[in-house]
Design a protein around this motif. Sequence first.
Motif, PDB file in Angstrom:
ATOM      1  N   LEU A  81      37.114  21.623  50.086  1.00 47.46           N
ATOM      2  CA  LEU A  81      38.429  21.339  48.990  1.00 47.46           C
ATOM      3  C   LEU A  81      38.287  21.629  47.057  1.00 47.46           C
ATOM      4  N   LEU A  82      36.753  22.025  46.581  1.00 44.50           N
ATOM      5  CA  LEU A  82      37.015  22.620  45.749  1.00 44.50           C
ATOM      6  C   LEU A  82      36.989  24.113  45.830  1.00 44.50           C
ATOM      7  N   SER A  83      36.489  24.714  47.012  1.00 41.01           N
ATOM      8  CA  SER A  83      36.624  26.155  47.125  1.00 41.01           C
ATOM      9  C   SER A  83      38.046  26.340  47.125  1.00 41.01           C
ATOM     10  N   SER A  84      39.705  25.661  47.820  1.00 37.35           N
ATOM     11  CA  SER A  84      40.198  25.553  48.134  1.00 37.35           C
ATOM     12  C   SER A  84      40.855  25.721  46.032  1.00 37.35           C
ATOM     13  N   LEU A  85      40.379  25.101  45.143  1.00 35.06           N
ATOM     14  CA  LEU A  85      40.382  25.305  44.271  1.00 35.06           C
ATOM     15  C   LEU A  85      40.082  26.085  43.015  1.00 35.06           C
ATOM     16  N   VAL A  86      39.361  26.273  43.906  1.00 35.06           N
ATOM     17  CA  VAL A  86      38.331  28.059  42.858  1.00 35.06           C
ATOM     18  C   VAL A  86      39.290  29.260  42.989  1.00 35.06           C
ATOM     19  N   SER A  87      39.312  28.785  44.667  1.00 36.58           N
ATOM     20  CA  SER A  87      40.419  30.953  44.668  1.00 36.58           C
ATOM     21  C   SER A  87      41.336  30.474  44.172  1.00 36.58           C
ATOM     22  N   CYS A  88      42.538  30.042  44.403  1.00 31.15           N
ATOM     23  CA  CYS A  88      43.743  29.650  44.074  1.00 31.15           C
ATOM     24  C   CYS A  88      44.178  30.313  42.280  1.00 31.15           C
ATOM     25  N   THR A  89      42.924  29.068  41.838  1.00 28.48           N
ATOM     26  CA  THR A  89      42.686  29.157  40.318  1.00 28.48           C
ATOM     27  C   THR A  89      42.118  30.497  39.951  1.00 28.48           C
ATOM     28  N   LEU A  90      41.403  31.206  40.424  1.00 28.40           N
ATOM     29  CA  LEU A  90      40.963  32.892  40.455  1.00 28.40           C
ATOM     30  C   LEU A  90      41.924  33.978  40.900  1.00 28.40           C
ATOM     31  N   ALA A  91      43.142  33.472  41.966  1.00 24.98           N
ATOM     32  CA  ALA A  91      44.288  34.123  42.421  1.00 24.98           C
ATOM     33  C   ALA A  91      45.539  34.593  41.111  1.00 24.98           C
ATOM     34  N   THR A  92      45.503  32.889  40.493  1.00 24.57           N
ATOM     35  CA  THR A  92      46.974  32.739  39.730  1.00 24.57           C
ATOM     36  C   THR A  92      46.817  33.557  38.518  1.00 24.57           C
ATOM     37  N   LEU A  93      45.367  33.296  37.736  1.00 23.97           N
ATOM     38  CA  LEU A  93      44.638  33.954  36.735  1.00 23.97           C
ATOM     39  C   LEU A  93      45.351  35.370  37.181  1.00 23.97           C
ATOM     40  N   ARG A  94      44.406  36.127  38.616  1.00 25.40           N
ATOM     41  CA  ARG A  94      44.287  37.926  38.252  1.00 25.40           C
ATOM     42  C   ARG A  94      45.654  37.743  38.044  1.00 25.40           C
ATOM     43  N   MET A  95      46.654  37.613  38.742  1.00 26.15           N
ATOM     44  CA  MET A  95      48.084  37.920  38.594  1.00 26.15           C
ATOM     45  C   MET A  95      48.474  37.913  37.474  1.00 26.15           C
ATOM     46  N   TYR A  96      48.079  36.497  36.240  1.00 24.31           N
ATOM     47  CA  TYR A  96      48.722  36.818  35.776  1.00 24.31           C
ATOM     48  C   TYR A  96      48.267  37.811  34.667  1.00 24.31           C
ATOM     49  N   ILE A  97      47.027  37.558  34.707  1.00 24.85           N
ATOM     50  CA  ILE A  97      46.655  38.465  33.464  1.00 24.85           C
ATOM     51  C   ILE A  97      46.645  39.343  33.889  1.00 24.85           C
ATOM     52  N   ASP A  98      47.008  40.747  34.907  1.00 25.05           N
ATOM     53  CA  ASP A  98      47.877  41.645  35.857  1.00 25.05           C
ATOM     54  C   ASP A  98      48.795  41.867  35.296  1.00 25.05           C
ATOM     55  N   LEU A  99      50.144  41.050  35.834  1.00 25.00           N
ATOM     56  CA  LEU A  99      51.409  41.305  34.704  1.00 25.00           C
ATOM     57  C   LEU A  99      51.238  41.221  33.352  1.00 25.00           C
ATOM     58  N   LYS A 100      50.645  40.619  32.673  1.00 25.99           N
ATOM     59  CA  LYS A 100      50.542  40.698  31.211  1.00 25.99           C
ATOM     60  C   LYS A 100      49.943  41.955  30.613  1.00 25.99           C
ATOM     61  N   GLY A 101      48.920  42.671  31.353  1.00 23.65           N
ATOM     62  CA  GLY A 101      48.217  43.662  31.379  1.00 23.65           C
ATOM     63  C   GLY A 101      47.074  43.464  30.312  1.00 23.65           C
ATOM     64  N   LEU A 102      46.301  42.364  30.574  1.00 20.93           N
ATOM     65  CA  LEU A 102      45.011  41.719  29.563  1.00 20.93           C
ATOM     66  C   LEU A 102      43.853  42.690  30.190  1.00 20.93           C
ATOM     67  N   ASP A 103      42.736  42.711  29.133  1.00 22.23           N
ATOM     68  CA  ASP A 103      41.821  43.538  29.416  1.00 22.23           C
ATOM     69  C   ASP A 103      40.996  42.978  29.891  1.00 22.23           C
ATOM     70  N   ILE A 104      40.755  41.934  31.121  1.00 18.13           N
ATOM     71  CA  ILE A 104      40.123  40.791  31.709  1.00 18.13           C
ATOM     72  C   ILE A 104      39.945  41.600  33.195  1.00 18.13           C
ATOM     73  N   PRO A 105      38.888  42.610  33.258  1.00 19.75           N
ATOM     74  CA  PRO A 105      38.616  42.773  34.620  1.00 19.75           C
ATOM     75  C   PRO A 105      37.456  41.737  35.422  1.00 19.75           C
ATOM     76  N   GLU A 106      37.242  40.231  34.741  1.00 17.36           N
ATOM     77  CA  GLU A 106      35.870  39.678  35.880  1.00 17.36           C
ATOM     78  C   GLU A 106      36.989  38.509  35.075  1.00 17.36           C
ATOM     79  N   ILE A 107      36.970  37.416  36.341  1.00 20.11           N
ATOM     80  CA  ILE A 107      37.037  36.437  35.581  1.00 20.11           C
ATOM     81  C   ILE A 107      35.797  35.663  36.882  1.00 20.11           C
ATOM     82  N   GLU A 108      36.017  34.237  36.278  1.00 18.65           N
ATOM     83  CA  GLU A 108      34.914  33.313  36.888  1.00 18.65           C
ATOM     84  C   GLU A 108      35.354  31.770  36.710  1.00 18.65           C
ATOM     85  N   VAL A 109      35.686  31.723  38.102  1.00 21.88           N
ATOM     86  CA  VAL A 109      35.679  29.935  38.063  1.00 21.88           C
ATOM     87  C   VAL A 109      34.858  28.737  38.785  1.00 21.88           C
TER      88      VAL A 109
END
Length: 137
Positions: A50-78
């Motif tokens: 259950l927690l893995s689902s939340l973590v993976s979804c959060t990471l994917a959503t953040l990665r999409m947002y970071i890429d869309l906005k062109g932010l310089d954040i190469p790695e995220i941890e949740v």
Amino acid sequence: MKYLLETPVRGKIGGKKFETAIQWRNGVLITDEPEILGGKDKGPDPYTLLLSSLVSCTLATLRMYIDLKGLDIPEIEVEANMHQGIENHRTVLKIVRRIVIRQEADLELQERLVRVAENCPVSRILKGDIKIATEMN
């Protein structure tokens, strides 16, 4: 009714106490309970999944947002964990999610990333009104 998944998730359990085989569209995931609960700890337990689902979804959503906005954040941890407590004479489950980025981020960016995380699809499901219909064949 249209399902979110094209192929349902299926599971089987045999004679090995608590060890299950969960079939998803491209493979099999073994789940189990920790040894302290009588399992062999050969895979994640249901709470971890259950927690893995939340973590993976959060990471994917953040990665999409970071890429869309062109932010310089190469790695995220949740990370996520949960605990139960009593509020207003009711048992309440609380999930705590922590986002870690190694780059300097001002308060405004941090707040935006938290808002994005709060709106990932699994977050919305977990915060929503979930109904489970159980059928038997």
